[in-house]
Design an enzyme around this catalytic site. Structure first.
Site, PDB file in Angstrom:
ATOM      1  N   HIS A  57       0.886  -1.154  -0.112  1.00 41.03           N
ATOM      2  CA  HIS A  57      -0.078   0.009   0.128  1.00 41.03           C
ATOM      3  C   HIS A  57       0.981   1.310  -0.034  1.00 41.03           C
ATOM      4  O   HIS A  57       1.891   0.967   0.419  1.00 41.03           O
ATOM      5  CB  HIS A  57      -0.896  -0.014   1.168  1.00 41.03           C
ATOM      6  N   GLU A  59       0.765   4.069   1.683  1.00 41.58           N
ATOM      7  CA  GLU A  59       1.506   4.451   2.983  1.00 41.58           C
ATOM      8  C   GLU A  59       2.393   3.772   3.633  1.00 41.58           C
ATOM      9  O   GLU A  59       3.153   4.154   4.183  1.00 41.58           O
ATOM     10  CB  GLU A  59       0.377   4.622   4.194  1.00 41.58           C
ATOM     11  N   CYS A  84      -6.016   2.468   5.232  1.00 41.43           N
ATOM     12  CA  CYS A  84      -6.958   1.292   5.329  1.00 41.43           C
ATOM     13  C   CYS A  84      -6.829   0.858   7.102  1.00 41.43           C
ATOM     14  O   CYS A  84      -5.961   1.261   7.573  1.00 41.43           O
ATOM     15  CB  CYS A  84      -6.436  -0.093   4.621  1.00 41.43           C
TER      16      CYS A  84
HETATM   17 ZN   LIG Z   1      -3.291   0.231   3.545  1.00 37.19          ZN
END
Ligand SMILES: [Zn+2]
Length: 152
Positions: A57, A59, A84
């Protein structure tokens, strides 16, 4: 410096995050997201985007380039999408990674829509951990653009 935030800086860094989101390899099962981490003095510490490597992801990718770093204590994470809060394929969600890293502020363009997860609680969990969360809705359309194939 942390209290001397200017909207122009927020726009500058979110624009960079939007450009990073456009670099993501397309996926039908995940969002295209860009993320940048800035220290308390306004210097870039790291950047990342979705699937930059493997199934990472945005981040997670940016934070992973730093590891433990004292500059993260006053840092701001700019992400085109809400971090998330549930991650099936990893032990820690991006929300949890952000809290663990000790960031001061998170700025997002768009809250996660209920496509892959029924309800993302990234914003609520970050705020509960004492992190300031700001939304820049003026960037929402640009943040959604690389995700248009998901039917948004
Ligand atoms: Zn994430």
């Amino acid at each position: 410096m942390q209290n001397d935030r200017r909207p122009a800086d927020d726009h500058h860094w979110m624009q960079l995050a939007v450009e990073l989101a456009r670099l993501c390899p397309p996926s039908d099962s995940a969002f295209a997201v860009g993320a940048v981490i800035i220290d308390a003095d306004g210097n870039e510490l790291a950047r990342g985007f979705s699937r930059e490597s493997d199934r990472v992801h945005a981040e997670e990718s940016a934070l992973g380039k730093l590891g433990p770093d004292p500059r993260l204590a006053g840092a701001t994470l700019y992400s085109t999408l809400e971090p998330c809060s549930i991650r099936a394929s990893r032990p820690d969600s991006c929300t949890r990674l952000t809290i663990k890293a000790g960031l001061a502020r998170v700025v997002i363009a768009w809250r996660e829509p209920p496509i892959f997860v029924a309800r993302c609680e990234g914003v609520e969990l970050l705020r509960a951990a004492g992190i300031t969360v700001d939304l820049l809705p003026e960037f929402e359309a640009a943040a959604k653009e690389p995700n248009a194939h998901l039917g948004l």
